[in-house]
Design a protein around this motif. Sequence first.
Motif: not given
Length: 289
Positions: A124, A48, A118, A92-96, A32
Amino acid sequence: MIGKGKAIAHTRASMQYGWNQEKDAQVIFSQNLAADSPNEVTAEFRFTQELNQNCKNNTLSFVLSPTIDDGKILDKKALSRICAEFMKEMNLKDRQAIAFVHTDKEHKHIHLYVNRIDFKGQGYNDSFIGKRSQQAAEKVAERMQLTTVKQVQWEKEMNLSSIRTEIKRRHDLTMKQFRPRSFEDYIKGMETNGVKVIPCINKADKLQGFRFEFDNFNLKGSEVHRSMTGGNIGKSLASGKTIPNFLRENTQLKLAGKTVELSTGMVKAIAKHVIKEVISKGLDIGMGL
């Protein structure tokens, strides 16, 4: 593989360290992000992070360190997978995120930076992040058939156990073979049997014990065996002697390039042992034993 993690505020400085070309850094994972420099990545993170004004330490910094042997066979694809699996394990999924591998030292290691905020502005939870990082690294290592910390610790304990046994065996051999009468005799005898004895000198320049170096291991006497503390070695050397005779031979010792005395604790322990031995012998004689 070892995993370490913490939340930081100095994002740019950490990015610049991770991207330092003098350390032969190579980007192995990016998520990302469109940037291709530390300043630009930091700017994207901050854009972000503006969604959450309450979070101060808003970047997560991780260091993932495979063992030296594993590091030698891990290519860029495998290193990237480590990052992806670790991100998944840490939820942490779709974080930068961006990661660099450092190969300037023999021990190859990964620096992974993840935006704590996020795209919905949620921060987090970094509670116990250090412990959770290690647990996640363990699971990733198991999944990828890499060496885990538990395996390394087990192998180390097994090696230490055999090293302790061997040093103790050589200690017993020295006492039987050379029958040393002083600490200096004991040190020479142990070195003859392949064990380097390192005197431990306290701040008062007095001898308080020994360390033993063998096969690239360096252990305190108490770590080898309880009979190998400074006081207990002194007791063995003093057996069959009077206190004045033993102390006359051992009060002034030339060790580690200088003259030292026994610590008060060692003198007391040895004197107490000799007195008990004398009393015991007197009792045996008196009883006709």
